[in-house]
Motif scaffolding. Sequence first.
Motif, PDB file in Angstrom:
ATOM      1  N   UNK A 179       0.851  -1.195   0.000  1.00  0.00           N
ATOM      2  CA  UNK A 179       0.000   0.000   0.000  1.00  0.00           C
ATOM      3  C   UNK A 179       0.883   1.240   0.000  1.00  0.00           C
ATOM      4  N   UNK A 180       0.378   2.331  -0.561  1.00  0.00           N
ATOM      5  CA  UNK A 180       1.152   3.561  -0.649  1.00  0.00           C
ATOM      6  C   UNK A 180       1.250   4.206   0.723  1.00  0.00           C
ATOM      7  N   UNK A 181       2.474   4.334   1.302  1.00  0.00           N
ATOM      8  CA  UNK A 181       2.614   4.899   2.642  1.00  0.00           C
ATOM      9  C   UNK A 181       2.232   6.371   2.722  1.00  0.00           C
ATOM     10  N   UNK A 182       2.310   7.064   1.583  1.00  0.00           N
ATOM     11  CA  UNK A 182       2.017   8.503   1.585  1.00  0.00           C
ATOM     12  C   UNK A 182       0.647   8.830   0.986  1.00  0.00           C
ATOM     13  N   UNK A 183      -0.057   7.808   0.530  1.00  0.00           N
ATOM     14  CA  UNK A 183      -1.378   8.019  -0.047  1.00  0.00           C
ATOM     15  C   UNK A 183      -1.364   8.848  -1.309  1.00  0.00           C
ATOM     16  N   UNK A 184      -0.248   8.802  -2.052  1.00  0.00           N
ATOM     17  CA  UNK A 184      -0.125   9.629  -3.245  1.00  0.00           C
ATOM     18  C   UNK A 184      -0.660   8.914  -4.477  1.00  0.00           C
ATOM     19  N   UNK A 185      -1.081   9.683  -5.444  1.00  0.00           N
ATOM     20  CA  UNK A 185      -1.590   9.120  -6.694  1.00  0.00           C
ATOM     21  C   UNK A 185      -0.429   8.681  -7.572  1.00  0.00           C
ATOM     22  N   UNK A 186      -0.658   7.602  -8.322  1.00  0.00           N
ATOM     23  CA  UNK A 186       0.368   7.182  -9.273  1.00  0.00           C
ATOM     24  C   UNK A 186      -0.019   7.551 -10.701  1.00  0.00           C
ATOM     25  N   UNK A 187      -0.911   8.535 -10.829  1.00  0.00           N
ATOM     26  CA  UNK A 187      -1.314   9.030 -12.147  1.00  0.00           C
ATOM     27  C   UNK A 187      -0.258   9.983 -12.681  1.00  0.00           C
ATOM     28  N   UNK A 188       0.177   9.827 -13.928  1.00  0.00           N
ATOM     29  CA  UNK A 188       1.223  10.707 -14.460  1.00  0.00           C
ATOM     30  C   UNK A 188       0.718  12.138 -14.597  1.00  0.00           C
ATOM     31  N   UNK A 189       1.628  13.115 -14.486  1.00  0.00           N
ATOM     32  CA  UNK A 189       1.238  14.514 -14.711  1.00  0.00           C
ATOM     33  C   UNK A 189       0.635  14.675 -16.099  1.00  0.00           C
ATOM     34  N   UNK A 190      -0.238  15.642 -16.232  1.00  0.00           N
ATOM     35  CA  UNK A 190      -0.946  15.848 -17.490  1.00  0.00           C
ATOM     36  C   UNK A 190       0.027  16.138 -18.625  1.00  0.00           C
ATOM     37  N   UNK A 191      -0.212  15.495 -19.768  1.00  0.00           N
ATOM     38  CA  UNK A 191       0.584  15.704 -20.991  1.00  0.00           C
ATOM     39  C   UNK A 191       2.049  15.287 -20.825  1.00  0.00           C
ATOM     40  N   UNK A 192       2.315  14.407 -19.855  1.00  0.00           N
ATOM     41  CA  UNK A 192       3.697  13.948 -19.676  1.00  0.00           C
ATOM     42  C   UNK A 192       3.732  12.428 -19.668  1.00  0.00           C
ATOM     43  N   UNK A 193       4.731  11.879 -20.359  1.00  0.00           N
ATOM     44  CA  UNK A 193       4.930  10.441 -20.338  1.00  0.00           C
ATOM     45  C   UNK A 193       5.959  10.097 -19.274  1.00  0.00           C
ATOM     46  N   UNK A 194       5.771   8.929 -18.680  1.00  0.00           N
ATOM     47  CA  UNK A 194       6.711   8.511 -17.653  1.00  0.00           C
ATOM     48  C   UNK A 194       8.065   8.137 -18.241  1.00  0.00           C
TER      49      UNK A 194
END
Length: 461
Positions: A412-427
Motif C-alpha cells: 500500500x502507498x505509505x504517503x497516499x499519493x496518486x500514481x497518475x502521471x502529470x498531465x501531458x507527460x509520459x513517464x
Amino acid sequence: MHGQLIMLCLTAFFILSTCNRVYVHPFNLLTYNKSECERIQSQDPSTEKIFFPTGIESKNNAEDDIKPQTNLEEGDLGAVEKYLISLIEDLSFRAVAGWWKLQKTDSILIPYTDFFRTFVSFYLGASGNTSRSLQTFLGFEDPSASLNCTSTVNGFKVISKLKKIDNYLFSKDSNINTQRTVCMFVSPSVALSETFVHGLFSTADNFYIRAVDVKDSAKAVKLINEFLASKLQVNTKSGLTSIDGTANFMYISHVQFKGKVAKSFLLPNHQPFWTEPNKKIMVPMISVSGMFQMTEDNNANLFIIKISLSDNDFLLLVKPINGNTLDNIESSMKWDTYITWVNSLPKRYTYINLSLPRLKIQQSYNLQDLLPSLYVSELLGKNADFSKMSKTNIKVGKVINTIDFELEEGGTDPNGESNTPPENKEGVEMKLNSPFILALCEGTTKSLLLLGRVVHPTNII
C-alpha cells in the motif's frame, strides 16, 4: 513593574544555568558509574548463578524458567542513541567492505544493528584484555583516555539502547515485516552465567540456548539445522556444514526482512537480468509507476532512485551507468557515502515507469572468516577470555549471521499519493536489470539499516 522584574530575574537565571551546563559525552552515559563499579567489585564470583541449557533434542525450553521481565525504552532517539548509530554505521560498513572483497561475485546484504549487536553480545561475556579489545573494536573510545571501571562500557545499557533503536528505525506496518532470532549452542558440560543469559533475552524477538554434543560433527550439524528449521518462520538454511570439534560455543543469528513496493505488480513473464555484461538470467520482475525522487550523476556515473516502503523507511537503489562498474562504486565508498547519495536527490519528483527484480536473497556469514580482513583475527579466538559467560573455558566456534531478505509487489502507498502521471507527460522508463547497490534507510534520522549489493536477485543459499 513587579511582573517585569520577575521576568528579568527568570531570564537571567536561565542564561546563567545554560552557560554553566556541563556537556556530558554520550560515551560516559553508557559506562558504569561509581556506585555500579563498587557493587561489581564487592561481588563474590562464587555466588554467581549458573544455567545449564536444555539438550537440543529435548522438547522443553529451560531458558523460559529464567527469562527476565524487561522494560524496553520507547520514544524518540536522543544523543546516546545517535552516538550508537554512528558507531554501528562505521563498524558495519567495514564489515560490508570486507565481505565485498571476500565475495566479489555474490550478493551481499548486511543488517547493520545485527552485526553490531553480535559483538556486543560477546562483549557481555568478555573479561580482561578481550573485553577491552571488543570495546575498542565496537568503537567505544574513552574521551578521557582513562583505564578504570568507570571508563568501561556497560554492555547491558548498550543492549537496551540497541533495542530502542530497532523499535524506532524499523517501521511496523503492512508493507514491512521484520523478525530477529538468536540461537546459542554449547557443549553439554558448559554451564552459562545467568547474568549473561539475562542480558541477551532482549536482543532478539526469539532467543534459544541449546546443548549439543559436537564430538560427532555430522550429527551435530544435522541436529542444529533441524532445530533452526523448526524455529524460523521461513525456509532458511544456516550455511552450517561443519563444526570445529574443539569448540564448545556457537552463535547463530537470523534476520528476516520482508518489504512490499507500494502500488506495484508482478510482470506476467520473467525478464532478463544481466549478472555480467555477457551473462543473463531470467527472473521475476516487479513493475511500478509513480512519482519518485531520482538522479543521474554523470560525474560519478551512477543512477540513484529512492523508493518509499513506509512512512519512514525507504530503499535507496544505486546502479552504475555510462560504462561504470559496481566494483568502482564500492571501492570509492565510505561509511557515510549513502548520506551524500540521499542529499543528491532533487526535491522535485519525476514520474517514472520502473521495473526492478523481485528479490529473495538468503545469505549466511561466518564472522570468524571476516575478522582477519579487519585485522582482529584473534578477537574471538581460542585465547579469548569469556569468563563472564561461563566458569568453563569458552572456545568460540562458528559465529554466523544469516539474513532472509524479500522485496515483493502489492504494497500500500505509505504517503497516499496518486500514481497518475502529470498531465501531458509520459513517464520515464527505468529498468534495474543489472547488479546494483541496495541501502535500506530510515527517513527521519537518515540512519542506515541494511547495505549491500544485489548480483543475483534470487540468491538462495
